[in-house]
Write a protein that holds these residues in place. Sequence first.
Motif, PDB file in Angstrom:
ATOM      1  N   ASN A  27      45.269 -45.108   5.340  1.00 38.39           N
ATOM      2  CA  ASN A  27      45.690 -44.992   6.749  1.00 38.39           C
ATOM      3  C   ASN A  27      44.731 -45.735   7.674  1.00 38.39           C
ATOM      4  O   ASN A  27      44.315 -45.217   8.723  1.00 38.39           O
ATOM      5  N   ARG A  28      44.382 -46.936   7.293  1.00 42.70           N
ATOM      6  CA  ARG A  28      43.394 -47.716   8.030  1.00 42.70           C
ATOM      7  C   ARG A  28      43.941 -48.147   9.398  1.00 42.70           C
ATOM      8  O   ARG A  28      45.024 -48.698   9.509  1.00 42.70           O
ATOM      9  N   LYS A  29      43.145 -47.877  10.436  1.00 44.53           N
ATOM     10  CA  LYS A  29      43.507 -48.280  11.788  1.00 44.53           C
ATOM     11  C   LYS A  29      42.372 -49.125  12.354  1.00 44.53           C
ATOM     12  O   LYS A  29      41.214 -48.721  12.346  1.00 44.53           O
ATOM     13  N   PHE A  30      42.721 -50.307  12.835  1.00 37.69           N
ATOM     14  CA  PHE A  30      41.723 -51.266  13.311  1.00 37.69           C
ATOM     15  C   PHE A  30      41.714 -51.301  14.841  1.00 37.69           C
ATOM     16  O   PHE A  30      42.762 -51.310  15.478  1.00 37.69           O
ATOM     17  N   THR A  31      40.525 -51.341  15.415  1.00 32.54           N
ATOM     18  CA  THR A  31      40.402 -51.369  16.872  1.00 32.54           C
ATOM     19  C   THR A  31      40.048 -52.758  17.402  1.00 32.54           C
ATOM     20  O   THR A  31      40.078 -52.986  18.608  1.00 32.54           O
ATOM     21  N   THR A  32      39.686 -53.685  16.502  1.00 33.93           N
ATOM     22  CA  THR A  32      39.360 -55.057  16.910  1.00 33.93           C
ATOM     23  C   THR A  32      39.978 -56.020  15.902  1.00 33.93           C
ATOM     24  O   THR A  32      40.598 -55.615  14.919  1.00 33.93           O
ATOM     25  N   ASN A  33      39.805 -57.306  16.169  1.00 31.98           N
ATOM     26  CA  ASN A  33      40.285 -58.333  15.234  1.00 31.98           C
ATOM     27  C   ASN A  33      39.346 -58.508  14.049  1.00 31.98           C
ATOM     28  O   ASN A  33      39.686 -59.170  13.068  1.00 31.98           O
ATOM     29  N   VAL A  34      38.164 -57.926  14.144  1.00 32.38           N
ATOM     30  CA  VAL A  34      37.194 -57.989  13.052  1.00 32.38           C
ATOM     31  C   VAL A  34      37.479 -56.847  12.086  1.00 32.38           C
ATOM     32  O   VAL A  34      37.530 -55.689  12.490  1.00 32.38           O
ATOM     33  N   THR A  35      37.683 -57.168  10.816  1.00 32.98           N
ATOM     34  CA  THR A  35      38.019 -56.152   9.827  1.00 32.98           C
ATOM     35  C   THR A  35      36.911 -56.010   8.781  1.00 32.98           C
ATOM     36  O   THR A  35      36.130 -56.938   8.559  1.00 32.98           O
ATOM     37  N   PHE A  36      36.886 -54.855   8.154  1.00 33.21           N
ATOM     38  CA  PHE A  36      35.944 -54.593   7.073  1.00 33.21           C
ATOM     39  C   PHE A  36      36.577 -55.084   5.776  1.00 33.21           C
ATOM     40  O   PHE A  36      37.497 -54.472   5.247  1.00 33.21           O
ATOM     41  N   HIS A  37      36.112 -56.217   5.276  1.00 35.70           N
ATOM     42  CA  HIS A  37      36.583 -56.864   4.052  1.00 35.70           C
ATOM     43  C   HIS A  37      37.976 -57.479   4.194  1.00 35.70           C
ATOM     44  O   HIS A  37      38.148 -58.663   4.001  1.00 35.70           O
ATOM     45  N   ASP A  38      39.001 -56.681   4.527  1.00 30.10           N
ATOM     46  CA  ASP A  38      40.343 -57.236   4.730  1.00 30.10           C
ATOM     47  C   ASP A  38      41.138 -56.267   5.606  1.00 30.10           C
ATOM     48  O   ASP A  38      40.614 -55.265   6.087  1.00 30.10           O
ATOM     49  N   SER A  39      42.420 -56.591   5.835  1.00 32.15           N
ATOM     50  CA  SER A  39      43.264 -55.766   6.701  1.00 32.15           C
ATOM     51  C   SER A  39      44.398 -55.095   5.933  1.00 32.15           C
ATOM     52  O   SER A  39      45.428 -54.767   6.514  1.00 32.15           O
ATOM     53  N   GLN A  46      29.701 -47.407  23.332  1.00 31.16           N
ATOM     54  CA  GLN A  46      29.525 -45.961  23.346  1.00 31.16           C
ATOM     55  C   GLN A  46      29.902 -45.362  21.991  1.00 31.16           C
ATOM     56  O   GLN A  46      29.196 -44.539  21.434  1.00 31.16           O
ATOM     57  N   ILE A  47      31.073 -45.759  21.475  1.00 30.48           N
ATOM     58  CA  ILE A  47      31.469 -45.393  20.114  1.00 30.48           C
ATOM     59  C   ILE A  47      31.883 -46.703  19.442  1.00 30.48           C
ATOM     60  O   ILE A  47      33.031 -47.132  19.570  1.00 30.48           O
ATOM     61  N   PRO A  48      30.963 -47.366  18.741  1.00 35.48           N
ATOM     62  CA  PRO A  48      31.230 -48.722  18.221  1.00 35.48           C
ATOM     63  C   PRO A  48      32.108 -48.729  16.975  1.00 35.48           C
ATOM     64  O   PRO A  48      31.742 -49.271  15.933  1.00 35.48           O
ATOM     65  N   THR A  49      33.296 -48.154  17.066  1.00 33.05           N
ATOM     66  CA  THR A  49      34.204 -48.077  15.919  1.00 33.05           C
ATOM     67  C   THR A  49      35.055 -49.334  15.828  1.00 33.05           C
ATOM     68  O   THR A  49      35.685 -49.735  16.801  1.00 33.05           O
ATOM     69  N   ILE A  50      35.093 -49.956  14.655  1.00 29.93           N
ATOM     70  CA  ILE A  50      35.990 -51.094  14.436  1.00 29.93           C
ATOM     71  C   ILE A  50      37.132 -50.708  13.491  1.00 29.93           C
ATOM     72  O   ILE A  50      38.120 -51.441  13.398  1.00 29.93           O
ATOM     73  N   GLU A  51      36.980 -49.561  12.820  1.00 28.77           N
ATOM     74  CA  GLU A  51      38.021 -49.094  11.906  1.00 28.77           C
ATOM     75  C   GLU A  51      37.860 -47.603  11.664  1.00 28.77           C
ATOM     76  O   GLU A  51      36.744 -47.075  11.683  1.00 28.77           O
ATOM     77  N   GLN A  52      39.002 -46.920  11.431  1.00 24.15           N
ATOM     78  CA  GLN A  52      38.954 -45.501  11.080  1.00 24.15           C
ATOM     79  C   GLN A  52      40.191 -45.138  10.266  1.00 24.15           C
ATOM     80  O   GLN A  52      41.169 -45.880  10.239  1.00 24.15           O
ATOM     81  N   GLY A  53      40.103 -44.001   9.581  1.00 21.22           N
ATOM     82  CA  GLY A  53      41.212 -43.569   8.733  1.00 21.22           C
ATOM     83  C   GLY A  53      40.789 -42.408   7.861  1.00 21.22           C
ATOM     84  O   GLY A  53      39.967 -41.582   8.257  1.00 21.22           O
ATOM     85  N   ASN A  54      41.351 -42.348   6.650  1.00 17.79           N
ATOM     86  CA  ASN A  54      41.037 -41.275   5.705  1.00 17.79           C
ATOM     87  C   ASN A  54      40.415 -41.850   4.437  1.00 17.79           C
ATOM     88  O   ASN A  54      40.708 -42.976   4.055  1.00 17.79           O
ATOM     89  N   TRP A  55      39.547 -41.065   3.796  1.00 19.06           N
ATOM     90  CA  TRP A  55      38.933 -41.515   2.552  1.00 19.06           C
ATOM     91  C   TRP A  55      39.116 -40.467   1.459  1.00 19.06           C
ATOM     92  O   TRP A  55      39.145 -39.274   1.709  1.00 19.06           O
ATOM     93  N   ILE A  56      39.259 -40.962   0.229  1.00 21.74           N
ATOM     94  CA  ILE A  56      39.415 -40.113  -0.949  1.00 21.74           C
ATOM     95  C   ILE A  56      38.485 -40.638  -2.044  1.00 21.74           C
ATOM     96  O   ILE A  56      38.441 -41.851  -2.293  1.00 21.74           O
ATOM     97  N   TYR A  57      37.778 -39.726  -2.716  1.00 17.83           N
ATOM     98  CA  TYR A  57      36.886 -40.138  -3.801  1.00 17.83           C
ATOM     99  C   TYR A  57      37.471 -39.733  -5.146  1.00 17.83           C
ATOM    100  O   TYR A  57      37.900 -38.591  -5.328  1.00 17.83           O
TER     101      TYR A  57
END
Length: 232
Positions: free
Chosen positions: A92-104, A70-81
């Motif tokens: 402030n990376r928060k992971f919802t599964t064991n699969v991470t984007f690049h690293d943890s 329904q909401i296929p989120t594997i990670e969320q947090g804040n971004w700055i450019y």
Amino acid sequence: MKTGVNFILIALLISGIAYAQNASHKIIGRWQYKGVENSKKQAVECPDMLVFNPDGNYQILNDCYSVTTQIPTIEQGNWIYDPKDKKITLKNRKFTTNVTFHDSSAELTLYIKGGTGKLLKICFNYGECIVEKYERIPDANKEDSYLGEGNSVKELQLTGKVTAIRLSYHFYNESDQLIVEDKNGLQLYKTEMTNTNSIQTVTIPLKGVSKLVFKITSGHPKSKWWFKVEPQ
């Protein structure tokens, strides 16, 4: 003389802030992974999608590895450019599964190596790196308007954080009924079988809904209807 110098410094500061905001605005949106640059492989199985929201929050979506589709989120947090170094920092990376984007790691830096308004090229090292390509996906959460006649079914895919929709509808001469469901068939809202003298508006709260289905049942095959959806 000092006043003039101060004015110039203030002008430069305002110009710098405006540039940063403008550059940041170009990144806001949804970007889907399309593969490694100069790679012959075209098809990408289970691509990540980066969602940069204007409020400074981000999500990383993946239909294959998320807990819920329904909401296929594997990670969320804040971004700055940072426009000076052309980099995006995920904080402030928060992971919802064991699969991470690049690293943890607690923070992750994405270095922008080029692209256009529709293509973003990034890597994870400041020096030489493997450049990954991300393609901008049109925002599906803009206002959608539908006009038709007779029985009909319309679908709307949602992205990001949509907590409600503002639904406006008008049934003209003949009686019609509009039913709103999620993708699993759960009924979220239903009108009476009726016609309307004017545009009717209602706010429908949503929780964990990624796709909406609108079903029109008409009392007459040529019955005309209209409705508009505004994600909140």
